[in-house]
Motif scaffolding. Structure first.
Motif, short mmCIF file in Angstrom:
data_model
loop_
_atom_site.label_atom_id
_atom_site.label_comp_id
_atom_site.label_asym_id
_atom_site.label_seq_id
_atom_site.Cartn_x
_atom_site.Cartn_y
_atom_site.Cartn_z
N LEU A 169 0.86 -1.60 -0.31
CA LEU A 169 0.06 0.34 0.13
C LEU A 169 0.92 1.28 0.30
O LEU A 169 1.65 1.48 0.87
N ASP A 170 1.19 1.83 -0.88
CA ASP A 170 1.35 3.11 -1.52
C ASP A 170 3.11 3.02 -0.78
O ASP A 170 3.77 3.98 -0.19
N GLY A 171 3.33 1.83 -1.31
CA GLY A 171 5.25 1.20 -1.11
C GLY A 171 5.48 0.64 0.58
O GLY A 171 6.76 0.54 0.25
N HIS A 172 4.57 1.02 0.98
CA HIS A 172 5.02 -0.06 2.04
C HIS A 172 4.31 -0.94 1.98
O HIS A 172 3.52 -1.49 1.87
N GLU A 173 4.43 -2.02 3.20
CA GLU A 173 5.00 -3.87 2.84
C GLU A 173 4.08 -4.26 3.84
O GLU A 173 5.01 -3.48 5.16
N TYR A 174 2.98 -4.97 4.31
CA TYR A 174 2.46 -5.65 5.46
C TYR A 174 2.46 -7.21 5.32
O TYR A 174 1.72 -7.40 4.23
N TYR A 175 2.58 -8.59 6.45
CA TYR A 175 2.38 -9.08 6.12
C TYR A 175 1.01 -9.72 7.06
O TYR A 175 1.56 -9.69 8.87
#
Length: 389
Positions: free
Chosen positions: A54-60
């Motif tokens: 999301l907008d260059g940020h990653e989440y897992y």
């Protein structure tokens, strides 16, 4: 599970605003738990890995077991089978080959396979292979075809077109597999090796494979059969590598989606190849057929999205209309997706370019496509709600 319809104007305002609430990892964990744990319970899915860019940020988010017998937990580096999501890499490689002048998507298949000259493949192009518009090629090669050499060629020579290939779509592992075979031959190396050197490694996908090496075997999850719940992995088949044979992790697939969105830096020719796969060539009843990607206008009605991902679209012939000129490049207000399955695994990827958002869902059970779509839409809705706090 309740279907979710999101107003694009609200979503764009919330995600696009400089004052929008920045998503925290804790918030992502909470909403992913709320969305996917009930799905896991209802469909008896042993393990799930969800990635968000999301907008260059990653989440897992990871939950459950990769291997039931040893209770090995799903982790960010767990390797899942992608099934037909693998096809996205196939067309990326084909686009790269076209950029290098090794082939043209407007070429006839027989121009690259001389043994097929004088057959139906004089009138079927590489573009047709990449869009499932192949005059009726089946989902799978018949059981009598056991290799991708002479047996496959003999089968294809005998194939009879069922009409104008540009007027109907028949989802086919044979067609996309044939494209991968042709493309790899232009690079003069086996398909898996070409994909690894030309695409995976250049995108920084360090745990994505056609053949999982011994060094990574301990991270390779087992899938679990819908029929009898036994542990299973991909069975070898004709053109399996090209059509549904890629294995990957949630981290690598999130990075792949980020590269598709331009959020992950990639070599220019790879970035251009990825962008080329987002071009629309045929209009179906529910979506525009890009190179494997299925493109919907955003916002998309939940029922339309479910119908587009239904088994009918994979198993039944569907009329199409060729777009002239092609819809290129994809506008920002679109939603792109692709499902993938093997006997023991189910995957789903989705892109919302206007919000620089991509989602991947990997599971070690093959569960209904419609459920994957609903869950992902639910996740997007909850992300939008959090962004407005």
């Amino acid at each position: 599970m309740r279907s979710c319809l999101i107003a694009a104007s609200t979503l764009a305002l919330a995600f696009g605003s400089s004052a929008a609430h920045a998503l925290t990892d804790a918030e992502f964990q909470a909403i992913a738990t709320k969305v996917f744990i009930p799905v896991m319970k209802e469909y008896r899915i042993p393990g799930v890995a969800v990635g968000l860019t999301l907008d260059g940020h990653e989440y897992y988010f990871t939950h459950g077991e990769a291997v039931r017998a040893t209770h090995q937990p799903v982790a960010k580096d767990t390797i899942f089978e992608l099934g037909s999501v693998s096809k996205l890499f196939n067309v990326t490689l084909a686009e790269l080959a076209e950029q290098r002048g090794l082939l043209s998507m407007s070429d006839s298949v027989s121009a690259h396979i001389p043994a097929l000259r004088g057959t139906a493949f004089d009138g079927i192009t590489l573009l047709n292979l990449a869009t499932h518009t192949t005059a009726g090629l089946p989902l799978q090669a018949p059981e009598s075809v056991t290799d991708a050499g002479d047996e496959l060629t003999d089968y294809l020579r005998a194939f009879k077109a069922q009409g104008d290939p540009s007027t109907f779509r028949s989802y086919s592992n044979v067609s996309i597999g044939l494209l991968g075979k042709i493309t790899a031959e232009k690079f003069k190396k086996p398909y898996g090796q070409v994909l690894e050197t030309q695409v995976f490694r250049r995108l920084g996908l360090s745990s994505t494979y056609v053949s999982v090496p011994d060094a990574a075997a301990g991270r390779y999850a087992y899938g679990y059969s819908k029929k009898d719940d036994r542990p299973v992995r991909l069975n070898p088949g004709v053109l399996d590598a090209e059509a549904y044979g890629v294995k990957s992790t949630v981290v690598d697939m999130t990075r792949f989606l980020g590269a598709n969105l331009g959020a992950v830096q990639a070599p220019k020719e790879i970035a251009d190849a990825l962008a080329g796969t987002h071009v629309g060539f045929f209009e179906t009843r529910y979506y525009t057929q890009d190179l494997i990607w299925e493109q919907y206008p955003w916002p998309v009605d939940a029922h339309r999205l479910q119908a587009g991902n239904s088994s009918d679209m994979a198993l039944k012939t569907q009329p199409v209309k060729r777009l002239s000129p092609p819809a290129a490049p994809a506008s920002e207000a679109v939603f792109l997706n692709k499902t993938g399955s093997t006997n023991g695994f189910g995957s789903y990827v989705a892109l919302l370019p206007s919000e620089k958002l991509g989602i991947v869902v990997l599971a070690n059970r093959n569960y209904p496509n419609e459920v994957r779509v609903q869950a992902t839409q639910h996740l997007i809705k909850m992300l939008e709600e959090i962004s407005r706090k």
